[in-house]
Design an enzyme around this catalytic site. Structure first.
Site, PDB file in Angstrom:
ATOM      1  N   SER A  64       0.802  -1.220   0.000  1.00 47.84           N
ATOM      2  CA  SER A  64       0.000   0.000   0.000  1.00 47.84           C
ATOM      3  C   SER A  64       0.837   1.273   0.000  1.00 47.84           C
ATOM      4  CB  SER A  64      -0.952  -0.041   1.200  1.00 47.84           C
ATOM      5  OG  SER A  64      -1.822   1.052   1.143  1.00 47.84           O
ATOM      6  N   HIS A  65       0.681   2.074   1.060  1.00 46.15           N
ATOM      7  CA  HIS A  65       1.331   3.380   1.131  1.00 46.15           C
ATOM      8  C   HIS A  65       2.746   3.287   1.682  1.00 46.15           C
ATOM      9  CE1 HIS A  65      -0.656   2.215   4.763  1.00 46.15           C
ATOM     10  NE2 HIS A  65       0.150   2.999   5.451  1.00 46.15           N
ATOM     11  N   ASP A  89      -2.164   6.534  -3.528  1.00 48.20           N
ATOM     12  CA  ASP A  89      -1.058   5.850  -2.854  1.00 48.20           C
ATOM     13  C   ASP A  89      -0.477   4.726  -3.697  1.00 48.20           C
ATOM     14  OD1 ASP A  89      -3.219   4.129  -2.683  1.00 48.20           O
ATOM     15  OD2 ASP A  89      -2.522   3.267  -0.794  1.00 48.20           O
ATOM     16  N   ASP A 138      -0.925   1.483  -4.048  1.00 48.83           N
ATOM     17  CA  ASP A 138      -1.785   0.543  -4.779  1.00 48.83           C
ATOM     18  C   ASP A 138      -3.087   1.169  -5.264  1.00 48.83           C
ATOM     19  OD1 ASP A 138      -2.649   0.737  -2.116  1.00 48.83           O
ATOM     20  OD2 ASP A 138      -3.550  -1.252  -2.148  1.00 48.83           O
ATOM     21  N   ASP A 180      -5.657   2.748  -3.782  1.00 53.07           N
ATOM     22  CA  ASP A 180      -6.956   2.754  -3.113  1.00 53.07           C
ATOM     23  C   ASP A 180      -7.164   3.983  -2.235  1.00 53.07           C
ATOM     24  OD1 ASP A 180      -5.196   1.937  -1.164  1.00 53.07           O
ATOM     25  OD2 ASP A 180      -6.210   0.038  -0.705  1.00 53.07           O
ATOM     26  N   ARG A 181      -6.084   4.692  -1.906  1.00 55.11           N
ATOM     27  CA  ARG A 181      -6.245   5.892  -1.073  1.00 55.11           C
ATOM     28  C   ARG A 181      -6.318   7.142  -1.939  1.00 55.11           C
ATOM     29  NH1 ARG A 181      -2.918   5.438   4.495  1.00 55.11           N
ATOM     30  NH2 ARG A 181      -3.458   3.285   4.979  1.00 55.11           N
ATOM     31  N   LYS A 236     -11.659   0.410  -1.222  1.00 56.56           N
ATOM     32  CA  LYS A 236     -11.656   1.851  -1.370  1.00 56.56           C
ATOM     33  C   LYS A 236     -10.991   2.183  -2.698  1.00 56.56           C
ATOM     34  CE  LYS A 236      -7.669   2.344   1.740  1.00 56.56           C
ATOM     35  NZ  LYS A 236      -7.536   1.070   2.444  1.00 56.56           N
TER      36      LYS A 236
HETATM   37  C1  G16 Z   1      -5.405  -0.431   5.286  1.00 53.28           C
HETATM   38  C2  G16 Z   1      -6.831  -0.817   5.182  1.00 53.28           C
HETATM   39  C3  G16 Z   1      -7.701   0.364   5.512  1.00 53.28           C
HETATM   40  C4  G16 Z   1      -7.348   0.899   6.885  1.00 53.28           C
HETATM   41  C5  G16 Z   1      -5.883   1.160   6.967  1.00 53.28           C
HETATM   42  C6  G16 Z   1      -5.546   1.440   8.396  1.00 53.28           C
HETATM   43  O1  G16 Z   1      -5.149   0.577   4.346  1.00 53.28           O
HETATM   44  O2  G16 Z   1      -7.102  -1.248   3.860  1.00 53.28           O
HETATM   45  O3  G16 Z   1      -9.024  -0.024   5.421  1.00 53.28           O
HETATM   46  O4  G16 Z   1      -8.016   2.091   7.167  1.00 53.28           O
HETATM   47  O5  G16 Z   1      -5.157   0.026   6.580  1.00 53.28           O
HETATM   48  O6  G16 Z   1      -4.204   1.536   8.547  1.00 53.28           O
HETATM   49  P1  G16 Z   1      -3.590   1.533   9.995  1.00 53.28           P
HETATM   50  O7  G16 Z   1      -3.974   0.239  10.641  1.00 53.28           O
HETATM   51  O8  G16 Z   1      -2.138   1.702   9.738  1.00 53.28           O
HETATM   52  O9  G16 Z   1      -4.194   2.713  10.705  1.00 53.28           O
HETATM   53  P2  G16 Z   1      -4.130   0.347   3.167  1.00 53.28           P
HETATM   54  O10 G16 Z   1      -4.306   1.533   2.270  1.00 53.28           O
HETATM   55  O11 G16 Z   1      -2.803   0.298   3.867  1.00 53.28           O
HETATM   56  O12 G16 Z   1      -4.525  -0.956   2.557  1.00 53.28           O
END
Ligand code: G16
Length: 544
Positions: free
Chosen positions: A113-114, A278, A280, A282-283, A377
């Site tokens: 992800s990010h 981000d 991937d 989704d953000r 998302k």
């Molecule tokens: C992931 C989940 C999101 C969630 C986020 C929380 O995001 O897909 O639904 O809000 O983690 O991150 P943390 O636990 O670090 O607060 P992503 O974009 O990393 O897949």
């Protein structure tokens, strides 16, 4: 070519977090590590013999190596077909689109992800089910349980790799591999949801935008949709080529990591609209000329203006937000006379609500917004939603946000992250808070009266599953809140997140400052948590 069985031993650290398994690349490169997890997935998802899988990732370092490993294992395990994104590229929302459109058994997404990418940075893997959404907890728990007892995995006895760069169909031990265009299915769906003609006209009439793809997966998607299809001039998409290390950047769309975009939007050269996505895809981050739209406000504003967007006109039946997300969208739901839901952090919790037709729009403070068009998302979806609303209302981002606050009140909101704390110290902070919240209700913290305090527990209204210990909430009689939670996505030590929210309805009192209206909450959070003495930290690492 023969299928072979490789003997292996369990690793004890393959518990999928909020969003799959995330570790350093070097950790994934240990002998058998990725293979053990992939076999644990295959052993936990039911009967897929004769079924199809979608496979792709965000293009980070190790993406293509992992795809070659997974293809051989999928063939050895009995999948009939795998759709793979060209060059191994598929954004998370695109995987969700393809799973749903092609009605596949599921999909594997390779991304952290990010989090940063590169040989010494992060890699990740997650499994999505046939609704297109992240695997629910009962499946991730089964994967983890399997990973602790695994003794062998299946693969093919070959070193020959599949060419991922050309759109073509291959055959691997009886399994068909189709290399598909990474963008087209996704772009087609966006055309169906939004009024592309109105957005195109707005751009042709001089509306300007800048989309920062952060050298991550959305580059090809944004270039095709925003520049080629909607006519935004070349160069409107910046950092549009996906790179294995994201150009050395941190592909997290916030004011800190998308600093260049933030500076542009607050300068005299600001375009009318700015956005970033981000690793991937989704953000999303939404910025107007001189105004940053918090993800919580963005969800509320998209919900309040849903009638401006063809696919959602008269169709919003409910809104869900994660618990730490501000309550701004609840106010919109109340006014619209529709249900609102508060779920734990993690997109997977929205899936059941969407599948049961309880909610249309969902959002999280962590820069995630989306709808029931898929089960993830969706960064570019949020950007197109905003563009559609701007084209329809013919007002600036700033005007729309300010009018929203006038009508619904403003939920001041900020998140303070304390990153890479030693894990036991962070656990100590949380366990201390967990004890304290039992007795806080009714007491005073500074001038604030605690109206409730708990460790958030969620009972899924559809399947009645219970998720405990989802974050410490301290709510005050004036509607303010402090929330403490440990991140589920970090890869070094622990990240403690503190979320602050206060609510102002007096339009005379509204101001542009965010931290000032939250000052007392910030002070009280440090006192009640003993954060500074327990961790030695005096300042947050990131404030958003
Ligand atoms: C992931 C989940 C999101 C969630 C986020 C929380 O995001 O897909 O639904 O809000 O983690 O991150 P943390 O636990 O670090 O607060 P992503 O974009 O990393 O897949």
């Amino acid at each position: 070519m023969p299928t072979i069985t490789i003997n292996t031993k369990p690793f004890d650290d393959q518990k999928p977090g909020t969003s799959g398994l995330r570790k350093k690349v070097t950790h994934f490169q240990q002998a058998h590590y990725l293979e053990n997890f992939v076999q644990s997935i295959f052993d936990s998802i039911g009967d897929f013999k004769g079924k199809t899988l979608v496979l792709g990732g965000d293009g980070r370092y190790y993406n293509q190596d992992a795809i070659q490993i997974i293809l051989k294992m999928a063939a050895a395990n009995g999948f009939t077909k795998v759709f793979v994104g060209q060059n191994g590229i598929l954004s998370t929302p695109a995987v969700s689109v393809i799973i749903r459109k092609k009605q596949t058994f599921g999909g594997i997404i390779l991304s952290a992800s990010h989090n940063p990418g590169g040989p010494d940075e992060d890699f990740g893997i997650k499994y999505n089910t046939d609704n297109g959404g992240p695997a629910p907890e009962k499946i991730t728990d089964a994967i983890y349980a399997r990973s602790k007892e695994i003794a062998h995995y299946l693969t093919l006895d070959t070193d020959t790799d599949i060419n991922l760069s050309q759109l073509a169909t291959h055959e691997l031990n009886g399994m068909t591999i189709e290399i598909i265009d990474s963008v087209s299915d996704y772009a087609l769906l966006m055309n169906e949801l939004f009024d592309f003609t109105a957005i195109k006209d707005m751009i042709a009439n001089g509306f300007t935008l800048c989309f920062d793809a952060m050298h991550a997966v959305t580059g090809p998607y944004a270039t095709e949709i925003l520049e080629n299809q909607l006519g935004s001039p070349k160069g409107s998409v910046i950092n549009g080529i996906p790179l294995e290390d994201f150009g050395g950047g941190h592909p997290d769309p916030n004011l800190v990591h998308a600093q260049h975009l933030a500076e542009l939007m607050f300068s005299e050269q600001s375009p009318d609209f700015g956005a970033a996505s981000d690793g991937d895809g989704d953000r999303n981050m939404i910025v107007g000329n001189n105004i940053f739209v918090t993800p919580s406000d963005s969800l509320a504003i998209l919900a309040a203006n849903a009638d401006q967007v063809p696919a959602y006109k008269g169709k919003v039946i409910g809104i869900a937000r994660s618990m730490p997300t501000s309550q701004a969208s609840d106010n919109v739901a109340k006014k619209l006379g529709i249900d609102s839901y508060e779920t734990p952090t993690g997109w997977k919790f929205f899936g059941n609500l969407m599948d049961a037709d309880k909610v249309t729009l969902c959002g999280e403070e962590s820069f995630g917004t989306g709808s029931n068009h898929i089960r993830e998302k969706d960064g570019l979806w949020a950007v197109l939603s905003w563009l559609n609303i701007l084209a329809s209302r013919k007002e600036s981002v700033s005007d729309i946000v300010h009018e929203h606050w006038q009508e619904y009140g403003r939920n001041y909101y900020s998140r303070h992250d304390y990153e890479a704390i030693e894990t036991d110290k962070a656990n100590h902070v949380m366990s201390g808070l967990r004890d304290k919240v039992k007795t806080l209700t009714g007491t005073q913290l500074g001038t604030l009266t605690v109206s409730y305090s708990d460790d958030f527990s969620y009972t899924d209204p559809i399947d009645n599953s219970i998720s405990d210990q989802q974050g410490i909430r301290i709510g005050f009689s004036n509607g303010s809140r402090i929330v403490f939670r440990l991140s589920g996505t970090g890869t070094s030590g622990a990240t403690l997140r503190i979320y602050y929210e206060s609510y102002e309805t007096d339009s005379e009192q509204l101001n542009e400052e965010t931290q000032q209206p939250l000052k007392e909450l910030i002070e009280q959070s440090l006192i009640v948590s003993d954060l500074q003495s327990l961790t030695g930290r005096t300042e947050p690492t990131v404030i958003t």
